[in-house]
Design a protein around this motif. Structure first.
Motif, PDB file in Angstrom:
ATOM      1  N   LYS A  55     -77.745 -26.257 -55.492  1.00  0.00           N
ATOM      2  CA  LYS A  55     -78.118 -27.408 -54.678  1.00  0.00           C
ATOM      3  C   LYS A  55     -79.256 -27.007 -53.750  1.00  0.00           C
ATOM      4  O   LYS A  55     -79.312 -25.888 -53.269  1.00  0.00           O
ATOM      5  CB  LYS A  55     -76.916 -27.906 -53.876  1.00  0.00           C
ATOM      6  CG  LYS A  55     -75.790 -28.458 -54.739  1.00  0.00           C
ATOM      7  CD  LYS A  55     -74.636 -28.980 -53.891  1.00  0.00           C
ATOM      8  CE  LYS A  55     -73.532 -29.545 -54.774  1.00  0.00           C
ATOM      9  NZ  LYS A  55     -72.378 -30.046 -53.971  1.00  0.00           N
ATOM     10  N   GLY A  56     -80.135 -27.945 -53.503  1.00  0.00           N
ATOM     11  CA  GLY A  56     -81.318 -27.666 -52.706  1.00  0.00           C
ATOM     12  C   GLY A  56     -80.999 -27.117 -51.329  1.00  0.00           C
ATOM     13  O   GLY A  56     -80.111 -27.605 -50.636  1.00  0.00           O
ATOM     14  N   MET A  57     -81.723 -26.096 -50.925  1.00  0.00           N
ATOM     15  CA  MET A  57     -81.563 -25.469 -49.619  1.00  0.00           C
ATOM     16  C   MET A  57     -82.906 -24.863 -49.256  1.00  0.00           C
ATOM     17  O   MET A  57     -83.559 -24.229 -50.094  1.00  0.00           O
ATOM     18  CB  MET A  57     -80.468 -24.395 -49.675  1.00  0.00           C
ATOM     19  CG  MET A  57     -80.262 -23.634 -48.360  1.00  0.00           C
ATOM     20  SD  MET A  57     -78.967 -22.353 -48.486  1.00  0.00           S
ATOM     21  CE  MET A  57     -77.493 -23.354 -48.381  1.00  0.00           C
ATOM     22  N   SER A  58     -83.336 -25.069 -48.038  1.00  0.00           N
ATOM     23  CA  SER A  58     -84.624 -24.511 -47.629  1.00  0.00           C
ATOM     24  C   SER A  58     -84.507 -23.008 -47.395  1.00  0.00           C
ATOM     25  O   SER A  58     -83.402 -22.470 -47.218  1.00  0.00           O
ATOM     26  CB  SER A  58     -85.116 -25.196 -46.350  1.00  0.00           C
ATOM     27  OG  SER A  58     -84.304 -24.796 -45.249  1.00  0.00           O
ATOM     28  N   ASP A  96     -80.204 -24.255 -62.222  1.00  0.00           N
ATOM     29  CA  ASP A  96     -78.907 -24.489 -62.836  1.00  0.00           C
ATOM     30  C   ASP A  96     -79.079 -24.332 -64.341  1.00  0.00           C
ATOM     31  O   ASP A  96     -79.973 -24.953 -64.932  1.00  0.00           O
ATOM     32  CB  ASP A  96     -78.418 -25.898 -62.498  1.00  0.00           C
ATOM     33  CG  ASP A  96     -76.985 -26.160 -62.934  1.00  0.00           C
ATOM     34  OD1 ASP A  96     -76.546 -25.539 -63.928  1.00  0.00           O
ATOM     35  OD2 ASP A  96     -76.297 -26.976 -62.294  1.00  0.00           O
ATOM     36  N   PRO A  97     -78.259 -23.503 -64.995  1.00  0.00           N
ATOM     37  CA  PRO A  97     -78.415 -23.328 -66.450  1.00  0.00           C
ATOM     38  C   PRO A  97     -78.244 -24.618 -67.244  1.00  0.00           C
ATOM     39  O   PRO A  97     -78.694 -24.705 -68.396  1.00  0.00           O
ATOM     40  CB  PRO A  97     -77.334 -22.296 -66.803  1.00  0.00           C
ATOM     41  CG  PRO A  97     -76.407 -22.256 -65.639  1.00  0.00           C
ATOM     42  CD  PRO A  97     -77.200 -22.643 -64.441  1.00  0.00           C
ATOM     43  N   LYS A  98     -77.624 -25.632 -66.637  1.00  0.00           N
ATOM     44  CA  LYS A  98     -77.526 -26.928 -67.325  1.00  0.00           C
ATOM     45  C   LYS A  98     -78.853 -27.678 -67.315  1.00  0.00           C
ATOM     46  O   LYS A  98     -79.011 -28.677 -68.014  1.00  0.00           O
ATOM     47  CB  LYS A  98     -76.450 -27.786 -66.653  1.00  0.00           C
ATOM     48  CG  LYS A  98     -75.035 -27.213 -66.795  1.00  0.00           C
ATOM     49  CD  LYS A  98     -74.017 -28.082 -66.080  1.00  0.00           C
ATOM     50  CE  LYS A  98     -72.624 -27.491 -66.197  1.00  0.00           C
ATOM     51  NZ  LYS A  98     -71.613 -28.314 -65.470  1.00  0.00           N
ATOM     52  N   ASP A  99     -79.801 -27.195 -66.514  1.00  0.00           N
ATOM     53  CA  ASP A  99     -81.127 -27.805 -66.417  1.00  0.00           C
ATOM     54  C   ASP A  99     -82.170 -26.751 -66.791  1.00  0.00           C
ATOM     55  O   ASP A  99     -82.677 -26.030 -65.921  1.00  0.00           O
ATOM     56  CB  ASP A  99     -81.357 -28.315 -64.990  1.00  0.00           C
ATOM     57  CG  ASP A  99     -82.753 -28.912 -64.805  1.00  0.00           C
ATOM     58  OD1 ASP A  99     -83.442 -29.144 -65.817  1.00  0.00           O
ATOM     59  OD2 ASP A  99     -83.149 -29.124 -63.644  1.00  0.00           O
TER      60      ASP A  99
END
Length: 503
Positions: A55-58, A96-99
């Motif tokens: 998940k996105g995190m700076s 993510d390995p799903k992407d």
């Protein structure tokens, strides 16, 4: 420099890429270990730490999270200047390995980052993730070419458990070795980062007094104990699918066993040491299911009290099935079919929610003849043990007999103990420092090889099969805060032996 001391090798510049960077393992162990390496000047001069999150995190958010974790879990006082220097290079990438596209973007990001930081393209990929993510991540790293060694080195660090049985371990080894060479895989086991564990090789092979008696002619049996006070806690889902045997024996306990039982390597290098370790694991007698049931005890804790802490029934733990037959305690009797150890039993035990936290190897020597003391007041001799302990204190203890002062011959057992903290003023560590440093310099002597992993699972597979077939039959219930199921004592008493009491 002291006699026998070797200067530490400085690692090459590299990118340290952590999958699962937001998780407990990274915060509790990996980052504190990196900090300890930084504090002792054992990190590369040019290093970039890259966290991979789903998940996105700076960058700033990740750095702040890791800094808070470091303050909470550091094993030594945190020097802000050292911590800032380590964490100033942290960047966060969403992948993510799903992407698959996210891994393509990750490769481009790493290329740019390495060019700016001048890390030379060397990459260490640390999979601090659940086991079911090992292969999907590795396949994406392979597809994008990030594991290919075309000049710069590329290394893959995989946590335990490595497989769930012999078949799955073989399959995982096979698929990983389609992506990388064996020398690139570092199957990490933090037990091998402990100083006392590493010292087993030195104790055996650097001291002329021990190796000549390290065999069936002088050793009666060996006990390996790994006990924990904590219950399953918040790991109910993982633990109920795994159990004590899978969680501890093929990795932690077998690594200890292999160091105690292996033959002397022809030289102190990764290939020689790992070959001897794999050979002795392969020599463990494969038992039938009937033999496995006779030579094992499995237990599950019920509610009890450890100190001031109430422990609820294992089956009442969150995410544990109410009719679970998963063992939280396992004890095994094993034999090794080779010349050195023929007829010498190895007793292994591990469990949760026990009376004390303890990890030790107890080597019991054969009893000395009693005949010459028959006409004295002595009615028995104390047992001779060499005890190698990592918990609660890193130490080596030798138990032997001596005369009690006085006019008559009275004999009593005494101990000589070497404690690391008394002799060496070493800073507390996580156990990962040596292992991470070895990953960076390319020394895999302390890491399992594919054949060693499979030999370990080969030895425990009959127990897994027998226990699965038995179901609830034979599952012994023991109270939290006790020493485990009473039946574990019978495993030794029928052989005229007993577990060593902590002292």
């Amino acid at each position: 420099m002291a006699v026998g001391q070797v200067k530490q090798r400085q690692p090459d510049p590299c990118a340290f890429v952590i999958f699962g960077v937001t998780g407990d393992l990274a915060h509790r162990l990996v980052i504190p270990a990196l900090y300890n390496l930084a504090a002792t000047n054992l990190l590369p001069d040019k290093l970039c730490v890259v966290g991979i999150a789903r998940k996105g995190m700076s960058n700033a958010e990740l750095t702040d999270s890791l800094f808070k974790g470091l303050r909470q879990f550091a094993t030594r006082p945190v020097d802000d200047a050292i911590a800032r220097h380590l964490l100033q290079c942290v960047t966060c990438i969403e992948a993510d390995p799903k992407d698959p596209d996210s891994f393509d973007a990750m490769r481009e990001h790493l290329d740019r980052l390495e060019a700016a930081r001048q890390t030379g393209g060397n990459r260490l990929f640390y999979l601090a993730t659940p086991p079911n993510a090992f292969l999907p991540i590795s396949k994406e790293l392979g597809r994008t070419g990030m594991l290919a060694e075309n000049g710069p080195w590329r290394r893959l660090v995989v946590e335990k458990p490595f497989g769930t049985d012999l078949a799955s371990a073989r399959a995982l080894n096979g698929e990983l070795l389609d992506l990388v060479e064996e020398h690139q895989i570092y199957r990490i086991d933090h037990y091998l980062g402990k100083e006392t564990v590493q010292n087993i090789l030195v104790l055996r092979f650097a001291n002329g007094m021990f190796e000549p008696i390290w065999n069936r002619n002088h050793i009666d049996h060996v006990q390996i104990t790994v006990e924990e006070k904590l219950g399953v806690g918040h790991r109910g889902s993982f633990y109920d699918a795994t159990g004590a045997l899978r969680d501890m024996v093929p990795n932690h306990l077998f690594q200890l066993l292999s160091l105690v039982a292996m033959e002397p390597p022809i030289r102190f290098d990764a290939h020689s040491v790992r070959s001897e370790k794999a050979d002795v694991l392969a020599a463990i007698q494969t038992q039938s299911e009937q033999e496995a049931l006779r030579n094992s005890v499995r237990g599950q804790y019920c509610g009890g009290k450890i100190g001031d802490t109430e422990i609820e029934d294992y089956r009442k733990t969150r995410d544990v099935r109410p009719d679970s037959t998963t063992e939280t305690y396992a004890a095994l009797k094993l034999t090794i079919d080779n010349w050195r150890w023929a007829g010498v039993p190895f007793y292994l035990r591990t469990g949760k929610a026990l009376t004390a936290k303890r990890t030790e190897i107890a080597i019991k020597f054969k009893q000395a003849p009693f005949a010459m003391f028959r006409d004295t007041a002595v009615d028995r001799l104390s047992q001779n043990y060499l005890v190698i302990s990592t918990e609660p204190t890193e130490s080596i203890t030798l138990q032997f007999n001596t005369k009690v002062p006085g006019p008559t011959v009275n004999i009593d057992g005494v101990e000589m103990t070497f404690r690391y903290r008394d002799y060496f003023k070493a800073e507390p560590s996580t156990g990962y420092e040596t292992l991470i440093h070895d990953c960076m310099i390319g020394d895999n002597i302390l890491f399992q090889r594919a054949d060693g992993v499979e030999a370990g699972w080969q030895a425990v597979q009959p127990f897994l099969d027998a226990w699965k077939r038995a179901g609830v039959t034979g599952l012994e219930i023991y109270r939290a805060g006790s020493e485990g199921p009473e039946q574990a004592n019978a495993l030794l008493s029928r052989d005229g032996r007993s577990w060593r009491k902590p002292g």
